[in-house]
Design a protein around this motif. Structure first.
Motif, short mmCIF file in Angstrom:
data_model
loop_
_atom_site.label_atom_id
_atom_site.label_comp_id
_atom_site.label_asym_id
_atom_site.label_seq_id
_atom_site.Cartn_x
_atom_site.Cartn_y
_atom_site.Cartn_z
N ASN A 2 -88.41 53.63 17.66
CA ASN A 2 -87.60 52.45 17.49
C ASN A 2 -88.50 51.28 17.06
OD1 ASN A 2 -85.81 50.37 17.67
ND2 ASN A 2 -85.08 50.92 19.70
N THR A 3 -88.04 50.49 16.10
CA THR A 3 -88.83 49.37 15.61
C THR A 3 -89.05 48.32 16.70
OG1 THR A 3 -87.84 49.73 13.45
CG2 THR A 3 -89.00 47.66 13.77
N LEU A 4 -88.06 48.07 17.51
CA LEU A 4 -88.21 47.10 18.59
C LEU A 4 -89.28 47.54 19.57
CD1 LEU A 4 -87.23 44.55 20.04
CD2 LEU A 4 -85.55 45.97 21.21
N PHE A 5 -89.27 48.82 19.92
CA PHE A 5 -90.30 49.35 20.82
C PHE A 5 -91.68 49.20 20.21
CE2 PHE A 5 -93.05 52.92 21.95
CZ PHE A 5 -93.21 52.66 23.29
N MET A 6 -91.82 49.51 18.93
CA MET A 6 -93.12 49.42 18.27
C MET A 6 -93.62 47.98 18.23
SD MET A 6 -92.83 52.28 15.30
CE MET A 6 -94.55 52.34 14.93
N MET A 7 -92.73 47.03 18.00
CA MET A 7 -93.14 45.63 17.97
C MET A 7 -93.54 45.15 19.37
SD MET A 7 -93.21 44.84 14.89
CE MET A 7 -93.54 43.11 15.05
N LEU A 8 -92.78 45.53 20.39
CA LEU A 8 -93.13 45.14 21.75
C LEU A 8 -94.45 45.78 22.18
CD1 LEU A 8 -89.67 45.22 23.52
CD2 LEU A 8 -91.03 43.22 22.90
#
Length: 77
Positions: A2-8
């Motif tokens: 998930n992109t959100l997980f990768m950014m966090l």
């Protein structure tokens, strides 16, 4: 992933690197080099995953190429 997980996860990693930055001055130069190499390699692999390139990993090579060869040796087919 998930992109959100990768950014966090990237923000968390940057936070950890920034909190350890003040301890670098007290550590020996060789230890600083090892730490920078490990952080650089991790960052490079992470960027590869973010842009969609999947770097070759040794485990995938073993599963795709060596496992059938070993299976053939043991089973003789």
């Amino acid at each position: 992933m998930n992109t959100l997980f990768m950014m966090l996860f990237a923000l968390y990693a940057l936070l950890l690197v920034s909190t350890n930055y003040r301890h670098w001055s007290a550590s020996p130069k060789s230890l600083r080099r090892v730490y920078l190499v490990l952080c650089g390699a991790t960052f490079a692999l992470y960027v590869c995953l973010m842009i969609g390139y999947e770097p070759p990993m040794p485990t995938s090579y073993m599963i795709e190429h060596l496992s059938p060869w070993v299976f053939e040796i043991f089973h003789g087919s």
